[in-house]
Write a protein that holds these residues in place. Structure first.
Motif, PDB file in Angstrom:
ATOM      1  N   PRO A 136      12.135 -28.333 120.307  1.00 29.69           N
ATOM      2  CA  PRO A 136      12.284 -28.850 121.668  1.00 29.69           C
ATOM      3  C   PRO A 136      10.951 -28.815 122.419  1.00 29.69           C
ATOM      4  O   PRO A 136      10.136 -27.924 122.189  1.00 29.69           O
ATOM      5  N   ILE A 137      10.754 -29.783 123.317  1.00 28.35           N
ATOM      6  CA  ILE A 137       9.537 -29.835 124.123  1.00 28.35           C
ATOM      7  C   ILE A 137       9.757 -29.148 125.467  1.00 28.35           C
ATOM      8  O   ILE A 137       8.906 -28.429 125.957  1.00 28.35           O
ATOM      9  N   VAL A 172       2.222 -25.515 117.053  1.00 25.38           N
ATOM     10  CA  VAL A 172       3.520 -25.720 116.401  1.00 25.38           C
ATOM     11  C   VAL A 172       3.592 -27.105 115.759  1.00 25.38           C
ATOM     12  O   VAL A 172       4.074 -27.267 114.640  1.00 25.38           O
ATOM     13  N   ARG A 173       3.075 -28.118 116.479  1.00 24.35           N
ATOM     14  CA  ARG A 173       3.142 -29.490 115.959  1.00 24.35           C
ATOM     15  C   ARG A 173       1.841 -29.956 115.346  1.00 24.35           C
ATOM     16  O   ARG A 173       1.767 -31.052 114.798  1.00 24.35           O
ATOM     17  N   ARG A 202      -2.976 -30.579 131.832  1.00 25.24           N
ATOM     18  CA  ARG A 202      -3.677 -29.804 130.807  1.00 25.24           C
ATOM     19  C   ARG A 202      -3.672 -30.528 129.467  1.00 25.24           C
ATOM     20  O   ARG A 202      -2.639 -30.992 129.004  1.00 25.24           O
ATOM     21  N   VAL A 253       2.440 -22.232 128.248  1.00 31.00           N
ATOM     22  CA  VAL A 253       3.585 -23.090 128.571  1.00 31.00           C
ATOM     23  C   VAL A 253       3.445 -23.569 130.020  1.00 31.00           C
ATOM     24  O   VAL A 253       3.133 -22.781 130.916  1.00 31.00           O
ATOM     25  N   LEU A 266       9.025 -21.197 119.517  1.00 32.49           N
ATOM     26  CA  LEU A 266       9.805 -22.311 118.972  1.00 32.49           C
ATOM     27  C   LEU A 266       9.094 -23.648 119.183  1.00 32.49           C
ATOM     28  O   LEU A 266       9.346 -24.614 118.459  1.00 32.49           O
ATOM     29  N   GLY A 267       8.209 -23.722 120.182  1.00 30.26           N
ATOM     30  CA  GLY A 267       7.466 -24.962 120.413  1.00 30.26           C
ATOM     31  C   GLY A 267       7.708 -25.584 121.777  1.00 30.26           C
ATOM     32  O   GLY A 267       7.235 -26.679 122.049  1.00 30.26           O
ATOM     33  N   VAL A 268       8.432 -24.887 122.646  1.00 26.03           N
ATOM     34  CA  VAL A 268       8.645 -25.398 124.003  1.00 26.03           C
ATOM     35  C   VAL A 268       7.305 -25.400 124.746  1.00 26.03           C
ATOM     36  O   VAL A 268       6.581 -24.407 124.731  1.00 26.03           O
ATOM     37  N   LEU A 269       6.974 -26.536 125.362  1.00 28.02           N
ATOM     38  CA  LEU A 269       5.681 -26.685 126.031  1.00 28.02           C
ATOM     39  C   LEU A 269       5.809 -26.678 127.547  1.00 28.02           C
ATOM     40  O   LEU A 269       4.832 -26.539 128.264  1.00 28.02           O
ATOM     41  N   GLN A 270       7.032 -26.891 128.031  1.00 24.72           N
ATOM     42  CA  GLN A 270       7.214 -27.059 129.463  1.00 24.72           C
ATOM     43  C   GLN A 270       8.522 -26.403 129.881  1.00 24.72           C
ATOM     44  O   GLN A 270       9.568 -26.680 129.288  1.00 24.72           O
ATOM     45  N   ALA A 288       8.492 -20.187 123.546  1.00 31.39           N
ATOM     46  CA  ALA A 288       7.103 -20.578 123.259  1.00 31.39           C
ATOM     47  C   ALA A 288       6.864 -20.615 121.748  1.00 31.39           C
ATOM     48  O   ALA A 288       6.252 -21.554 121.229  1.00 31.39           O
TER      49      ALA A 288
END
Ligand code: SF4
Ligand code: SF4
Lengths: 99, 365
Positions: free
Chosen positions: B8-9, A30-31, A24, B84, B54-58, B52
């Motif tokens: 965190p990713i 966020v970034r 995807r 996510v 917080l920025g966690v993508l996975q 989500a």
């Protein structure tokens, strides 16, 4: 799908690349950046990669993608074609793009 | 390091420690949590929403066996709604008919299936479960039939290192996109069973050749990821991509940890989601900050040009082998304790009964 039926896809100008169904391309608020999400990894494509990936919609041929980018960058086809083709072959070999 | 703290990713969610298998190499802690300690459905959902934000993508949905949680579909659809990426890490045993389809329909992105041996007797011996191999193959077929991408994870050690070529054939015949040839990390139950699991040096060298040959022969056909065996290495791995840098994990009771084995570092205290928010833990937890960046490093790491490549290696391995979590990972050739790795390999290889396993069981380390 037996091992014999599986072959490496080789890019041609007529290929119509698209992202694999499990990959995807998505904007991360966020970034403030575009991310490519894939099974084990997240990639942060640079501007040029992003322009290529956005054209990987299964409709544009590689020939048309190069045309399109040549227009966007005001560059000659020959100057950008090798980079675009190399990028797409690599992303195909890494199972991110279907040719 | 003076870089600003980034979100965190990735996050590994160990939804439960319960599992039908008892793998001798399991990375779970020796003190496994019982079902009554697991977070409720509502708590996991709240945690995922905050991750989500917080920025966690996975998110890797793992365990134990994550499909033992009947609310897994709810988690997947919550995460899918938030964009996510979800990866189910399963042992593939005892999954009810129709379950994988429901998970796919809920928005699951990818399945990683562990297979303990390329042949049934090996799978059964390592996981201590009769019939497990056939069930795993059946799970793989269902995953592929449903159009979900499949990664086969093969944890490698003395008892299956000769099966690497067969694992490659198996992954191809199952229609997997990826194969992980992952040499066991000696933490958790694998550390307890180290003497029974450590492969010999020649077998490791042969394995590296086989994998490299297959990677180039199968370029564009099967992706093969290789996780090298630490004890035979020259430089350590960047554990989790650096302590509390890109990723973290959450235990079944909501405790947030920088990595699997972090609980083995006795000087650190880890907080639970619920007592504190995830964001607060990520930013302020003293345990997360203990080894973040490179400010904590001692020599030889402190002045090493690789310090932002491998971040000094694994803190838990430094704890286990050097007795000091702030030491250079002894897997590194520049560690004054590097020769211990060879000694430990030698000790393990000289044990007479390599089948003397201590199987992973709740309440019985
Ligand atoms: S000395 Fe430390 S930073 Fe340098 S390679 Fe070894 S572990 Fe990595
Ligand atoms: S700190 Fe060590 S034991 Fe923990 S996840 Fe990292 S490599 Fe593994």
């Amino acid at each position: 799908m037996g091992s014999s039926s599986r072959q490496r896809a080789i890019l041609s100008e007529q290929s119509r690349p698209h992202l694999k169904r499990y990959v995807r391309l998505q904007y991360d608020p966020v970034r403030g950046a575009w991310a490519v999400l894939s099974p084990e990894r997240v990639f942060w494509p640079d501007e040029v990669s992003l322009d290529i990936l956005k054209l990987c919609d299964g409709r544009h041929t590689v020939f048309q993608i190069v045309d399109e980018l040549a227009g966007q960058y005001d560059a000659a086809r020959e100057d950008i074609a090798p980079d675009v083709e190399q990028f797409l072959q690599e992303w195909s070999d890494r199972f991110l793009v279907t040719l | 390091m003076s870089d600003a703290l980034l979100p965190p990713i990735g996050m590994l969610a160990e939804l439960t420690h319960r599992c039908p298998l008892q793998c001798v190499y399991c990375s779970n802690p020796l003190e496994l949590l019982k079902a009554d300690k697991e977070l409720s459905t509502e708590a996991w959902l709240a945690l995922f929403e905050e991750a989500a934000d917080l920025g966690v993508l996975q998110i890797h949905l793992s365990g134990g066996e994550p499909t033992l949680r009947p609310d897994l579909e709810q988690f997947v659809s919550c995460l899918a709604r938030r964009g996510v990426y979800t990866n189910l890490i399963t042992a593939g045993v005892g999954i009810a008919e129709g379950r994988i389809e429901r998970l796919r329909d809920a928005g699951l992105d990818h399945v990683q299936l562990s297979i303990q041996g390329a042949h049934a007797p090996t799978t059964e011996k390592i996981g201590n479960n009769r019939g497990a191999h056939e069930k795993k193959l059946e799970t793989a077929r269902r995953v592929v039939e449903l159009g979900l991408p499949l990664t086969i994870n093969a944890p490698i050690h003395r008892h299956n290192i000769e099966e690497v070529p067969a694992f490659i054939d198996l992954a191809l015949s199952l229609g997997a996109e990826r194969l992980e040839i992952a040499n066991v990390q000696y933490a958790g139950w694998a550390l307890l069973n180290r003497n029974a699991l450590m492969p010999g040096r020649e077998a490791v060298e042969r394995q590296v050749e086989i994998v490299e040959e297959a990677q180039s022969r199968l370029r564009g056909i099967l992706a093969i990821d290789f996780v090298a065996p630490d004890y035979f290495a020259i430089y350590p791995k960047a554990c989790m991509g650096g302590w509390a840098r890109d990723a973290f994990m959450v235990a079944p009771d909501g405790t947030a940890l920088p990595c699997h084995a972090a609980g083995t570092i006795p000087t650190l205290h880890f907080e639970r989601f619920g007592d504190r928010s995830l964001t607060d833990i990520w930013v302020n937890s003293p345990a997360f900050n203990a080894f973040r960046g490179d400010g904590w490093m001692l020599e030889p790491c402190r002045s090493c040009e690789r310090r932002e490549v491998d971040w000094g290696g694994c803190r838990c391995q430094a704890m286990a082998i050097a007795g000091d979590a702030a030491a250079t990972d002894p897997a590194c050739i520049r560690s004054p304790l590097h020769s211990r790795m060879a000694t430990l390999i030698g000790e393990a290889n000289s044990v007479s009964d390599a089948d003397d396993f201590r199987y992973r069981r709740i309440g019985r380390a």
